[in-house]
Design a protein around this motif. Structure first.
Motif, PDB file in Angstrom:
ATOM      1  N   ASN A  59       8.642  -8.116   4.920  1.00 42.27           N
ATOM      2  CA  ASN A  59       8.669  -6.894   5.721  1.00 42.27           C
ATOM      3  C   ASN A  59      10.011  -6.565   6.366  1.00 42.27           C
ATOM      4  O   ASN A  59      10.076  -5.692   7.226  1.00 42.27           O
ATOM      5  CB  ASN A  59       7.602  -6.980   6.818  1.00 42.27           C
ATOM      6  CG  ASN A  59       7.820  -8.141   7.791  1.00 42.27           C
ATOM      7  OD1 ASN A  59       8.821  -8.850   7.713  1.00 42.27           O
ATOM      8  ND2 ASN A  59       6.871  -8.345   8.697  1.00 42.27           N
ATOM      9  N   ARG A  73       0.699   3.590   5.042  1.00 43.29           N
ATOM     10  CA  ARG A  73      -0.262   2.559   5.431  1.00 43.29           C
ATOM     11  C   ARG A  73      -1.559   2.608   4.624  1.00 43.29           C
ATOM     12  O   ARG A  73      -2.132   1.564   4.292  1.00 43.29           O
ATOM     13  CB  ARG A  73      -0.584   2.681   6.926  1.00 43.29           C
ATOM     14  CG  ARG A  73      -1.668   1.735   7.413  1.00 43.29           C
ATOM     15  CD  ARG A  73      -1.878   1.823   8.908  1.00 43.29           C
ATOM     16  NE  ARG A  73      -0.819   1.139   9.632  1.00 43.29           N
ATOM     17  CZ  ARG A  73      -0.800  -0.181   9.843  1.00 43.29           C
ATOM     18  NH1 ARG A  73      -1.768  -0.938   9.373  1.00 43.29           N
ATOM     19  NH2 ARG A  73       0.184  -0.720  10.508  1.00 43.29           N
ATOM     20  N   THR A 123       1.933  -7.011   7.083  1.00 41.40           N
ATOM     21  CA  THR A 123       1.488  -5.618   6.993  1.00 41.40           C
ATOM     22  C   THR A 123       1.739  -4.812   8.267  1.00 41.40           C
ATOM     23  O   THR A 123       1.685  -3.578   8.237  1.00 41.40           O
ATOM     24  CB  THR A 123      -0.006  -5.541   6.655  1.00 41.40           C
ATOM     25  OG1 THR A 123      -0.757  -6.238   7.670  1.00 41.40           O
ATOM     26  CG2 THR A 123      -0.299  -6.165   5.294  1.00 41.40           C
ATOM     27  N   SER A 124       2.069  -5.478   9.370  1.00 45.51           N
ATOM     28  CA  SER A 124       2.283  -4.749  10.626  1.00 45.51           C
ATOM     29  C   SER A 124       3.514  -3.860  10.572  1.00 45.51           C
ATOM     30  O   SER A 124       3.717  -3.021  11.455  1.00 45.51           O
ATOM     31  CB  SER A 124       2.410  -5.726  11.797  1.00 45.51           C
ATOM     32  OG  SER A 124       3.524  -6.584  11.608  1.00 45.51           O
ATOM     33  N   GLU A 183       4.522   4.660   8.635  1.00 46.76           N
ATOM     34  CA  GLU A 183       3.103   4.947   8.860  1.00 46.76           C
ATOM     35  C   GLU A 183       2.460   5.741   7.722  1.00 46.76           C
ATOM     36  O   GLU A 183       1.310   5.472   7.347  1.00 46.76           O
ATOM     37  CB  GLU A 183       2.934   5.698  10.185  1.00 46.76           C
ATOM     38  CG  GLU A 183       1.504   6.113  10.497  1.00 46.76           C
ATOM     39  CD  GLU A 183       0.597   4.929  10.803  1.00 46.76           C
ATOM     40  OE1 GLU A 183      -0.612   5.010  10.456  1.00 46.76           O
ATOM     41  OE2 GLU A 183       1.077   3.942  11.371  1.00 46.76           O
ATOM     42  N   PHE A 243       3.982  -1.401   8.749  1.00 42.94           N
ATOM     43  CA  PHE A 243       3.648  -0.027   8.365  1.00 42.94           C
ATOM     44  C   PHE A 243       3.208   0.794   9.573  1.00 42.94           C
ATOM     45  O   PHE A 243       2.066   1.229   9.696  1.00 42.94           O
ATOM     46  CB  PHE A 243       2.587  -0.034   7.260  1.00 42.94           C
ATOM     47  CG  PHE A 243       3.153  -0.521   5.957  1.00 42.94           C
ATOM     48  CD1 PHE A 243       3.882   0.323   5.135  1.00 42.94           C
ATOM     49  CD2 PHE A 243       3.020  -1.850   5.584  1.00 42.94           C
ATOM     50  CE1 PHE A 243       4.440  -0.138   3.958  1.00 42.94           C
ATOM     51  CE2 PHE A 243       3.573  -2.325   4.407  1.00 42.94           C
ATOM     52  CZ  PHE A 243       4.290  -1.458   3.593  1.00 42.94           C
ATOM     53  N   THR A 244       4.183   0.982  10.466  1.00 47.47           N
ATOM     54  CA  THR A 244       4.024   1.862  11.621  1.00 47.47           C
ATOM     55  C   THR A 244       5.265   2.742  11.695  1.00 47.47           C
ATOM     56  O   THR A 244       6.218   2.562  10.939  1.00 47.47           O
ATOM     57  CB  THR A 244       3.883   1.049  12.915  1.00 47.47           C
ATOM     58  OG1 THR A 244       5.055   0.230  13.079  1.00 47.47           O
ATOM     59  CG2 THR A 244       2.639   0.172  12.879  1.00 47.47           C
ATOM     60  N   GLY A 245       5.255   3.694  12.610  1.00 43.55           N
ATOM     61  CA  GLY A 245       6.436   4.531  12.802  1.00 43.55           C
ATOM     62  C   GLY A 245       6.858   5.222  11.519  1.00 43.55           C
ATOM     63  O   GLY A 245       6.084   5.944  10.892  1.00 43.55           O
TER      64      GLY A 245
END
Length: 272
Positions: A113, A154, A143-144, A151, A146-148
């Motif tokens: 990531n 996701r 997998t965290s 996103e 996939f924000t901002g």
């Protein structure tokens, strides 16, 4: 494995019934203090064989596109415009130069990531880089990310928590250590295996000969060292090759045992 074409930012190899294209996102310069000994301390000195540029290590950043002519998998995506350094963010140029239509990419496999591997899922203009993307394979522990900015991707993320086939010729293999979800992709053709890894090795002129040397950003240095040892030993088997995100571009090579460590033989001369 045979080199069949190359350019400024790509090199394509014939691998049995598959084609493998190395894509050069660029390079990043890092201080040698990032390297760690078995006690987790910065190395006292570097061997003369390790080149420095303006007192820094220069790490290539590569991604790899694999196709059987019908289906394809892109492993890693480079940094896009997230790292504001002049030598990075050219993955989409590399795809264009190699003649790979981004609209045909449906599956992306992420080794881990960190930004120089996952950020290219989004183009510099903020749009999705792969309009027909269906699945993004990544270790469940990572997998965290996939924000901002990421996103919008996701809903297509496929977490990898155990060894699993992506298709008939690519298998995801969890290799935690550098990150909790670090994953290697085993590409199988009729002529052998290609292990595509992310941050298993950062400095090829050192870590093959001295595989116990780790990297400051290995989340679990002991686990990363063990994963590297297992992968290097596996690569000494006949008809096995490696494609490394931070090996010298194009980053595809053979590995052989050599003394207490290993030797690396590139299949094509460096790009750039």
């Amino acid at each position: 494995m045979r080199l069949i074409s190359s350019g400024l930012r790509y090199a394509t190899f014939e691998f049995g019934d598959l084609q493998v294209t190395s894509l050069r996102d660029g390079y990043i310069d890092m201080p040698p203090t990032r390297l760690r000994d078995e006690d987790g301390c910065a190395l006292d000195e570097l061997p003369a064989a390790v080149p420095l540029i303006d007192d820094n290590l220069r790490l290539s950043v590569n991604a790899f596109f694999v196709t059987d002519g019908t289906r394809s998998v892109l492993v890693d995506t480079g940094a896009s415009n997230v790292w504001h350094v002049p030598g990075m963010g050219f993955i989409h140029d590399a795809l264009d130069e190699a003649g790979i239509d981004r609209a045909h990419v449906t599956d992306v496999a992420i080794t881990h990531n960190h930004e120089d591997h996952v950020s290219g899922l989004i183009a510099p203009d903020g749009s999705e880089a792969f309009a027909k993307l269906e699945r993004v394979w990544i270790g469940a522990g990572d997998t965290s990310v996939f924000t901002g900015r990421l996103e919008p991707i996701r809903d297509r993320v496929v977490p990898v928590s155990e060894k699993v086939a992506i298709n008939g010729w690519v298998t995801a293999i969890p290799t935690p250590g550098h990150t909790p979800g670090h994953t290697v992709y085993d590409v199988r053709s009729g002529t052998g295996h290609l292990l595509v890894w992310g941050d298993t090795v950062h400095v090829p002129t050192l870590q093959f000969e001295q595989p116990n040397v780790t990297w400051e950003f290995d989340g679990d240095q002991s686990q990363a060292r063990s994963a590297r040892a297992a992968l290097l030993e596996r690569l000494t088997q006949p008809n096995h090759f490696v494609a490394g995100a931070h090996l010298d571009s194009p980053g595809i090579a053979r590995v052989t045992a050599s003394g207490d460590g290993y030797a690396l033989e590139y299949l094509a001369p460096p790009i750039g």
